[in-house]
Design a protein around this motif. Sequence first.
Motif, PDB file in Angstrom:
ATOM      1  N   GLU A 173       0.807  -1.223   0.000  1.00 32.57           N
ATOM      2  CA  GLU A 173       0.000   0.000   0.000  1.00 32.57           C
ATOM      3  C   GLU A 173       0.838   1.270   0.000  1.00 32.57           C
ATOM      4  N   SER A 178      -2.709   4.747  -2.809  1.00 29.65           N
ATOM      5  CA  SER A 178      -4.076   4.292  -2.545  1.00 29.65           C
ATOM      6  C   SER A 178      -4.030   3.000  -1.759  1.00 29.65           C
ATOM      7  N   ASP A 180      -6.702   1.145  -1.038  1.00 30.40           N
ATOM      8  CA  ASP A 180      -7.661   0.156  -1.538  1.00 30.40           C
ATOM      9  C   ASP A 180      -7.349  -0.307  -2.958  1.00 30.40           C
TER      10      ASP A 180
END
Length: 247
Positions: A173, A178, A180
């Motif tokens: 991540e 981002s 997600d």
Amino acid sequence: RDAGAFSKAMSAGFDPDLHLDAVGVANQTTMLKGETELIGKLFERALIRKFGPQEINNHYITFNTICDATQERQDAMYKMFNTEYEAPKSKIYAELEGEQVGLTLQSEKNAEKLSSRKMEDESRGEAVVAAVPTGGKVDMCLIVGGFNSSNTAHLLEIAEEEGVPAYHVDFPERLGGSFDGTNLRNVIQHKPLKTTPAQAMKEEGLESLENFLPAGPIVIGITSGASTPDTITGACLERILQIRGLR
């Protein structure tokens, strides 16, 4: 040698002539192997000078506690950069070695017998080390591992020594801006070498860099710390491919 030069690096009342009678050397597991081996050999040769080669086994013993998985990664880094590790040099050691020409150290004789890799292979079966391809210049290096991992930090040191842009991340991540996985951008959040593990674990001292992936065809070197799961490293590689629109 003048013990006063080491007055701040030894216990009060320490007398090398009195207390350096029998010495055992054990290694911090993630040190660079060449550095810790030189320290051990320096002690061994100094004690040979003091007691003679016939008596050295009564005064010196070394324990190979270097993690071979760590060493294999360090060796692979140099191979990836088409270079070789240069062992540190010591003027004092060179003097002792010159006095003891033709003498084989006990630590060198026992190196294979004490290998932690050999012990692991005997207990759980021999591991297979993947071949590391060599070839063109590496444009950048991604190093994956915990921010408190000293062996991972050593990998970052090697890349910086070789002048290769390198980024240390602890999970995928950190790539793309981002958490997600949507709307990924060409950006990375990483731990520079100057940031201490304590700072990084508190999310302090991390740096963000836009356009860390150069335009056009590039060669990326990817490695990881000795205890980093392959799934984490693979997920980081997947993120890079997504950022470049290859997934």
